[in-house]
Design a protein around this motif. Structure first.
Motif, PDB file in Angstrom:
ATOM      1  N   GLN A 113       0.228 -11.748  -0.952  1.00 21.11           N
ATOM      2  CA  GLN A 113       1.332 -12.113  -1.853  1.00 21.11           C
ATOM      3  C   GLN A 113       2.602 -12.308  -1.047  1.00 21.11           C
ATOM      4  N   GLU A 114       3.258 -13.461  -1.216  1.00 22.45           N
ATOM      5  CA  GLU A 114       4.516 -13.755  -0.524  1.00 22.45           C
ATOM      6  C   GLU A 114       5.667 -13.098  -1.280  1.00 22.45           C
ATOM      7  N   ILE A 115       6.494 -12.337  -0.565  1.00 22.09           N
ATOM      8  CA  ILE A 115       7.652 -11.692  -1.188  1.00 22.09           C
ATOM      9  C   ILE A 115       8.909 -12.019  -0.380  1.00 22.09           C
ATOM     10  N   ALA A 116      10.054 -11.898  -1.036  1.00 22.01           N
ATOM     11  CA  ALA A 116      11.342 -12.176  -0.379  1.00 22.01           C
ATOM     12  C   ALA A 116      12.220 -10.939  -0.445  1.00 22.01           C
ATOM     13  N   SER A 117      13.034 -10.761   0.588  1.00 20.02           N
ATOM     14  CA  SER A 117      13.938  -9.606   0.650  1.00 20.02           C
ATOM     15  C   SER A 117      15.216  -9.879  -0.123  1.00 20.02           C
ATOM     16  N   GLY A 118      16.089  -8.870  -0.101  1.00 19.70           N
ATOM     17  CA  GLY A 118      17.448  -9.113  -0.542  1.00 19.70           C
ATOM     18  C   GLY A 118      18.191  -9.872   0.553  1.00 19.70           C
ATOM     19  N   VAL A 119      19.469 -10.108   0.337  1.00 25.12           N
ATOM     20  CA  VAL A 119      20.276 -10.842   1.311  1.00 25.12           C
ATOM     21  C   VAL A 119      20.940  -9.866   2.269  1.00 25.12           C
ATOM     22  N   GLY A 120      20.832 -10.141   3.553  1.00 29.19           N
ATOM     23  CA  GLY A 120      21.466  -9.288   4.554  1.00 29.19           C
ATOM     24  C   GLY A 120      20.878  -7.890   4.552  1.00 29.19           C
ATOM     25  N   GLU A 121      21.731  -6.909   4.315  1.00 34.27           N
ATOM     26  CA  GLU A 121      21.254  -5.526   4.346  1.00 34.27           C
ATOM     27  C   GLU A 121      20.578  -5.091   3.047  1.00 34.27           C
ATOM     28  N   ASP A 122      20.553  -5.944   2.053  1.00 28.93           N
ATOM     29  CA  ASP A 122      19.976  -5.572   0.766  1.00 28.93           C
ATOM     30  C   ASP A 122      18.442  -5.577   0.816  1.00 28.93           C
ATOM     31  N   TRP A 123      17.867  -4.695   0.004  1.00 23.86           N
ATOM     32  CA  TRP A 123      16.415  -4.577  -0.085  1.00 23.86           C
ATOM     33  C   TRP A 123      15.918  -5.193  -1.392  1.00 23.86           C
ATOM     34  N   ALA A 124      14.654  -5.596  -1.369  1.00 22.44           N
ATOM     35  CA  ALA A 124      13.962  -6.009  -2.588  1.00 22.44           C
ATOM     36  C   ALA A 124      12.599  -5.302  -2.599  1.00 22.44           C
ATOM     37  N   TYR A 125      12.145  -4.925  -3.795  1.00 18.22           N
ATOM     38  CA  TYR A 125      10.920  -4.118  -3.893  1.00 18.22           C
ATOM     39  C   TYR A 125       9.892  -4.776  -4.812  1.00 18.22           C
ATOM     40  N   TYR A 126       8.636  -4.565  -4.469  1.00 19.25           N
ATOM     41  CA  TYR A 126       7.531  -5.168  -5.216  1.00 19.25           C
ATOM     42  C   TYR A 126       6.394  -4.145  -5.337  1.00 19.25           C
ATOM     43  N   ARG A 127       5.736  -4.157  -6.474  1.00 22.79           N
ATOM     44  CA  ARG A 127       4.619  -3.243  -6.725  1.00 22.79           C
ATOM     45  C   ARG A 127       3.310  -4.028  -6.732  1.00 22.79           C
ATOM     46  N   VAL A 128       2.335  -3.570  -5.936  1.00 23.54           N
ATOM     47  CA  VAL A 128       1.034  -4.246  -5.825  1.00 23.54           C
ATOM     48  C   VAL A 128      -0.064  -3.204  -6.034  1.00 23.54           C
ATOM     49  N   CYS A 129      -1.037  -3.523  -6.885  1.00 22.44           N
ATOM     50  CA  CYS A 129      -2.123  -2.584  -7.207  1.00 22.44           C
ATOM     51  C   CYS A 129      -3.484  -3.252  -7.098  1.00 22.44           C
ATOM     52  N   THR A 130      -4.467  -2.471  -6.754  1.00 24.02           N
ATOM     53  CA  THR A 130      -5.854  -2.917  -6.808  1.00 24.02           C
ATOM     54  C   THR A 130      -6.442  -2.494  -8.158  1.00 24.02           C
ATOM     55  N   PRO A 131      -7.574  -3.062  -8.545  1.00 25.68           N
ATOM     56  CA  PRO A 131      -8.255  -2.544  -9.745  1.00 25.68           C
ATOM     57  C   PRO A 131      -8.878  -1.188  -9.434  1.00 25.68           C
ATOM     58  N   PRO A 132      -9.252  -0.424 -10.448  1.00 26.44           N
ATOM     59  CA  PRO A 132      -9.876   0.884 -10.204  1.00 26.44           C
ATOM     60  C   PRO A 132     -11.280   0.710  -9.650  1.00 26.44           C
ATOM     61  N   PRO A 133     -11.833   1.742  -9.028  1.00 26.52           N
ATOM     62  CA  PRO A 133     -13.215   1.669  -8.556  1.00 26.52           C
ATOM     63  C   PRO A 133     -14.161   1.461  -9.734  1.00 26.52           C
ATOM     64  N   PRO A 134     -15.316   0.850  -9.495  1.00 23.84           N
ATOM     65  CA  PRO A 134     -16.315   0.717 -10.570  1.00 23.84           C
ATOM     66  C   PRO A 134     -16.780   2.101 -11.026  1.00 23.84           C
ATOM     67  N   PRO A 135     -17.338   2.215 -12.219  1.00 22.53           N
ATOM     68  CA  PRO A 135     -17.865   3.510 -12.678  1.00 22.53           C
ATOM     69  C   PRO A 135     -18.862   4.085 -11.682  1.00 22.53           C
ATOM     70  N   GLY A 136     -18.694   5.370 -11.380  1.00 23.60           N
ATOM     71  CA  GLY A 136     -19.587   6.035 -10.439  1.00 23.60           C
ATOM     72  C   GLY A 136     -19.103   6.018  -8.997  1.00 23.60           C
ATOM     73  N   TYR A 137     -17.967   5.388  -8.742  1.00 28.22           N
ATOM     74  CA  TYR A 137     -17.423   5.305  -7.380  1.00 28.22           C
ATOM     75  C   TYR A 137     -16.033   5.952  -7.332  1.00 28.22           C
ATOM     76  N   SER A 138     -15.620   6.332  -6.114  1.00 28.02           N
ATOM     77  CA  SER A 138     -14.276   6.883  -5.918  1.00 28.02           C
ATOM     78  C   SER A 138     -13.652   6.251  -4.679  1.00 28.02           C
ATOM     79  N   LEU A 139     -12.326   6.212  -4.657  1.00 29.45           N
ATOM     80  CA  LEU A 139     -11.602   5.696  -3.493  1.00 29.45           C
ATOM     81  C   LEU A 139     -11.745   6.637  -2.312  1.00 29.45           C
ATOM     82  N   PHE A 140     -12.008   6.099  -1.119  1.00 29.01           N
ATOM     83  CA  PHE A 140     -12.003   6.954   0.057  1.00 29.01           C
ATOM     84  C   PHE A 140     -11.200   6.357   1.207  1.00 29.01           C
TER      85      PHE A 140
END
Length: 270
Positions: free
Chosen positions: A154-181
């Protein structure tokens, strides 16, 4: 998910066992599940080709007589042996002598295999003098031991100069019967921007329907920019995760109850 029609057809192959004149069935228990019928189903859930799985059943002689019980396994990549507690008479790992009201632990082992799709469900038969007391169908769903997912870059852009910009990115949950490792965030941007250098990559709490979530931040271009106008920086972000199969909990059913539970609705109408 189980292929219901295949399960019903497979269980149908075991029906003739009930037609064999049998002795009084032994009582079989797995945790809080107790079966006193001749035919039962041990449901192991999702099992990977590379996973060796063990299940213990407590077998009890409810009769007033001593009984000798042999454990036989039909089907590949499985074994069934009696565990030998102190004071219990066993003449071999597959034969046990049970006094009235006595119990023994039967260890059923599903062995690892190189076949990614096991072709046959094992059938464990408990017999006395070659007469069936109990049949136990070992049922499971073959799946991969691990899996994963990577979000699209995903392409994201910052703020201008010293300013920050923030973005939230998520994956889908694991399939039933699995866990993140394993979770790996990635950020690469202008001027050498990476996690920790004019950029941030912070794991945040996931909401319902999400797997692993990150809050990516990018600061604008102001470094080494003497005499020039502050600028906006650009970056690419993504999140990569790996899933691992969770060891399932075995459940024990009477065969008829199991068949009714997993029978396709189209068959119920007939």
């Amino acid at each position: 998910m189980f292929k219901s029609s295949l399960l019903i057809a497979s269980l149908g192959l075991w029906q003739p066992l009930n037609a064999v004149p049998s002795l009084q069935p032994l009582t079989i228990a797995s945790g809080s599940d107790v079966v006193e019928d001749t035919a039962s189903v041990l449901l192991l859930g999702q099992v990977s080709d590379a996973q060796g799985l063990e299940a213990r059943l407590l077998v009890t002689n409810q009769t007033a007589d001593h009984v000798i019980v042999d454990a036989f396994v039909f089907g590949a990549e499985a074994s069934a042996v009696w565990e030998k507690p102190e004071g219990l008479l066993t003449t071999s790992s597959t034969r046990v002598s049970l006094a009235p009201k006595a119990s023994a632990s039967l260890l059923i082992v599903l062995l690892p295999t190189s076949d990614p799709q096991r072709k046959m469900f094992p059938l464990v038969m408990l017999m006395s003098d070659y007469v069936v007391r109990n049949s136990i169908a070992v049922v499971f769903s073959p799946v991969s031991s691990e899996g994963g997912f990577s979000t699209d870059p995903q392409e994201i852009a910052s703020g201008v100069g010293e300013d920050w910009a923030y973005y939230r990115v998520c994956t889908p949950p694991p399939p039933p019967g699995y866990s993140l490792f394993e979770v790996v965030p990635h950020l690469s941007g202008d001027g050498g921007r990476v996690c920790g250098d004019w950029a941030s990559c912070d794991r945040v709490a996931a909401e319902e329907g999400e797997g692993a979530c990150y809050r990516f931040g990018v600061q604008g271009i102001h470094e080494n920019c003497f005499g020039c106008n502050d600028k906006v920086a650009h970056a690419t972000v993504s999140v990569k995760v790996k899933w691992r199969l969770v060891r399932p909990t075995a459940r024990l059913y009477e065969q008829e109850a199991f068949v009714e539970s997993f029978r396709p609705k189209s068959l119920l109408k007939n």
